[in-house]
Scaffold this motif. Structure first.
Motif, PDB file in Angstrom:
ATOM      1  N   PRO A 193       0.505  -1.322  -0.108  1.00  0.00           N
ATOM      2  CA  PRO A 193      -0.055   0.046   0.004  1.00  0.00           C
ATOM      3  C   PRO A 193       0.735   1.288   0.274  1.00  0.00           C
ATOM      4  O   PRO A 193       2.108   1.234   0.836  1.00  0.00           O
ATOM      5  CB  PRO A 193      -1.068  -0.375   1.160  1.00  0.00           C
ATOM      6  CG  PRO A 193      -0.270  -0.912   2.636  1.00  0.00           C
ATOM      7  CD  PRO A 193       0.737  -2.038   1.482  1.00  0.00           C
ATOM      8  N   LEU A 194       0.639   2.430  -0.277  1.00  0.00           N
ATOM      9  CA  LEU A 194       0.826   4.064  -0.370  1.00  0.00           C
ATOM     10  C   LEU A 194       0.523   4.198   0.622  1.00  0.00           C
ATOM     11  O   LEU A 194      -0.350   4.854   0.892  1.00  0.00           O
ATOM     12  CB  LEU A 194       0.659   4.436  -1.493  1.00  0.00           C
ATOM     13  CG  LEU A 194       1.275   5.601  -2.394  1.00  0.00           C
ATOM     14  CD1 LEU A 194       2.343   5.325  -2.292  1.00  0.00           C
ATOM     15  CD2 LEU A 194       0.659   6.239  -3.355  1.00  0.00           C
ATOM     16  N   GLU A 195       1.819   4.974   1.284  1.00  0.00           N
ATOM     17  CA  GLU A 195       1.006   5.548   2.583  1.00  0.00           C
ATOM     18  C   GLU A 195       1.181   6.932   2.007  1.00  0.00           C
ATOM     19  O   GLU A 195       1.431   7.853   1.256  1.00  0.00           O
ATOM     20  CB  GLU A 195       2.609   5.332   3.408  1.00  0.00           C
ATOM     21  CG  GLU A 195       2.623   7.165   4.377  1.00  0.00           C
ATOM     22  CD  GLU A 195       3.524   6.077   6.469  1.00  0.00           C
ATOM     23  OE1 GLU A 195       3.553   6.913   6.851  1.00  0.00           O
ATOM     24  OE2 GLU A 195       4.491   6.359   5.860  1.00  0.00           O
ATOM     25  N   LEU A 196       0.200   8.071   2.796  1.00  0.00           N
ATOM     26  CA  LEU A 196      -0.255   9.106   2.035  1.00  0.00           C
ATOM     27  C   LEU A 196      -0.141  10.299   3.936  1.00  0.00           C
ATOM     28  O   LEU A 196      -0.699  10.008   4.173  1.00  0.00           O
ATOM     29  CB  LEU A 196      -1.563   9.336   1.382  1.00  0.00           C
ATOM     30  CG  LEU A 196      -1.889  11.206   1.400  1.00  0.00           C
ATOM     31  CD1 LEU A 196      -0.777  12.089   0.081  1.00  0.00           C
ATOM     32  CD2 LEU A 196      -3.038  10.931   0.406  1.00  0.00           C
ATOM     33  N   LEU A 197       1.254  11.227   3.793  1.00  0.00           N
ATOM     34  CA  LEU A 197       1.033  12.365   3.933  1.00  0.00           C
ATOM     35  C   LEU A 197       1.343  13.455   3.501  1.00  0.00           C
ATOM     36  O   LEU A 197       1.827  13.894   2.902  1.00  0.00           O
ATOM     37  CB  LEU A 197       2.644  12.477   5.113  1.00  0.00           C
ATOM     38  CG  LEU A 197       2.952  10.810   6.278  1.00  0.00           C
ATOM     39  CD1 LEU A 197       4.089  10.003   4.777  1.00  0.00           C
ATOM     40  CD2 LEU A 197       3.754  10.788   7.352  1.00  0.00           C
TER      41      LEU A 197
ATOM     42  N   VAL B   9      11.052  21.433   5.186  1.00  0.00           N
ATOM     43  CA  VAL B   9      10.068  22.512   5.176  1.00  0.00           C
ATOM     44  C   VAL B   9       8.695  21.604   5.196  1.00  0.00           C
ATOM     45  O   VAL B   9       7.944  21.663   5.993  1.00  0.00           O
ATOM     46  CB  VAL B   9      10.203  22.971   3.550  1.00  0.00           C
ATOM     47  CG1 VAL B   9       8.783  23.823   3.159  1.00  0.00           C
ATOM     48  CG2 VAL B   9      11.172  23.715   2.968  1.00  0.00           C
ATOM     49  N   PHE B  10       8.673  20.630   4.799  1.00  0.00           N
ATOM     50  CA  PHE B  10       7.296  19.678   5.165  1.00  0.00           C
ATOM     51  C   PHE B  10       7.416  19.367   6.326  1.00  0.00           C
ATOM     52  O   PHE B  10       6.409  19.323   7.092  1.00  0.00           O
ATOM     53  CB  PHE B  10       7.367  18.173   3.527  1.00  0.00           C
ATOM     54  CG  PHE B  10       5.629  17.499   4.037  1.00  0.00           C
ATOM     55  CD1 PHE B  10       4.825  18.162   3.029  1.00  0.00           C
ATOM     56  CD2 PHE B  10       5.979  16.289   5.133  1.00  0.00           C
ATOM     57  CE1 PHE B  10       3.482  17.105   3.755  1.00  0.00           C
ATOM     58  CE2 PHE B  10       4.903  16.264   4.957  1.00  0.00           C
ATOM     59  CZ  PHE B  10       3.555  16.187   4.460  1.00  0.00           C
ATOM     60  N   GLY B  11       8.117  18.833   7.030  1.00  0.00           N
ATOM     61  CA  GLY B  11       7.848  18.849   8.466  1.00  0.00           C
ATOM     62  C   GLY B  11       7.952  20.106   8.922  1.00  0.00           C
ATOM     63  O   GLY B  11       7.081  19.174  10.204  1.00  0.00           O
TER      64      GLY B  11
END
Length: 279
Positions: A160-164, A254-256
């Motif tokens: 499965p693909l994990e999406l954050l 930046v995302f963090g």
């Protein structure tokens, strides 16, 4: 099962380059032994050109590769040359979809719309139809279908693909497709946030200036494939892949930071539900 010839080709290219180097050969010394020009071998090793099983077998002979490794590399070559499912929908191997098809995780920051992996068909159709490069008829149907197929990995029992994802609050208030379409989209967004593979956070407008204010971006990870993360930015006239490690690392940082100032997942879902109730 993940399948993306672009990433597999990059993986194969890296392995072939490492095998040549391990054999103590330069491109200039190896190329004539393979009946390749140095430029052709360089293109293969940089994934700018594909290579078939016959050529890879010759390379392994020259580089002294045998045993189980031989079979693994031949199989990888076949995978690198296989056509991905997106080809049936008119897409080539150079865009975003082949990268995502091989990714194990996606970090996605969106500003003005709901992430593609969490869109309803009606919302996706309205969004795609608004483009100045608007596909018509079959083209629009095709693009919506591709977007829905991509979403299947979020609930796949195999790889499965994990999406954050961090979504600007602005996107929740933009009535794409009208009130009814938007209400259904927000309901779907809240429901999708309950999936084990999805982490949804909303960045409230009250945060003000932040490091991601210049625009949306995506970072894809490929755990288990030995490939580095890749950044992706879409803009009004096209898109760009970001591969320089320092630039990708900056995107991850930046995302963090965006996640640290965004609402928590439960708070985000509560906000989505409040906005939906007002429509």
């Amino acid at each position: 099962m993940r399948s993306g010839s672009l990433v597999r080709r990059r993986q194969l290219a890296r392995i072939l380059r490492e095998l040549r180097q391990k054999a103590g050969m330069t491109i200039e010394t190896a190329a004539p032994l393979l009946d390749f020009s140095p430029s052709k071998l360089s293109r293969i090793e940089n994934a700018h050109q594909g290579v078939d099983v016959h050529a890879v077998r010759s390379m392994m002979d020259v580089f002294g590769v045998g045993g189980e490794r031989w079979g693994e590399i031949v199989e990888l070559t076949r995978e690198a040359n296989a056509k991905g499912w997106w080809r049936a929908y008119g897409l080539d191997d150079q865009g975003y979809v082949p990268l995502e098809a091989e990714a194990s995780a996606v970090r996605d920051y969106t500003v003005s719309h709901v992430p593609g992996l969490l869109q309803t068909p009606a919302y996706a159709r309205a969004l795609l139809a608004s483009s100045l490069q608007r596909p018509s008829g079959t083209g629009l149907d095709r693009d919506v279908t591709v977007r829905m197929i991509r979403q299947e990995r979020l609930t796949s029992p195999v790889e499965p693909l994990e999406l954050l994802t961090v979504v600007e609050e602005t996107a929740l208030h933009r009535p794409v497709g009208g009130a009814a379409v938007m209400r259904a989209q927000l309901d779907h967004l809240a429901a999708a946030a309950a999936l084990e593979t999805v982490t949804l956070q909303v960045l409230p407008t009250e945060v003000g200036a932040h490091p991601g204010i210049n625009g949306a971006f995506t970072v894809l990870s490929f755990d288990g494939l030995g490939e580095p993360d890749v950044g992706y930015v879409e803009h009004p006239v096209g898109s760009v892949h970001i591969e320089k490690s320092e630039h990708v690392e900056r995107a991850r940082l930046v995302f963090g930071h965006l996640r640290s100032v965004a609402l928590s997942s439960p708070e985000s879902v509560a906000l989505v539900e409040r906005v939906a109730a007002q429509l």
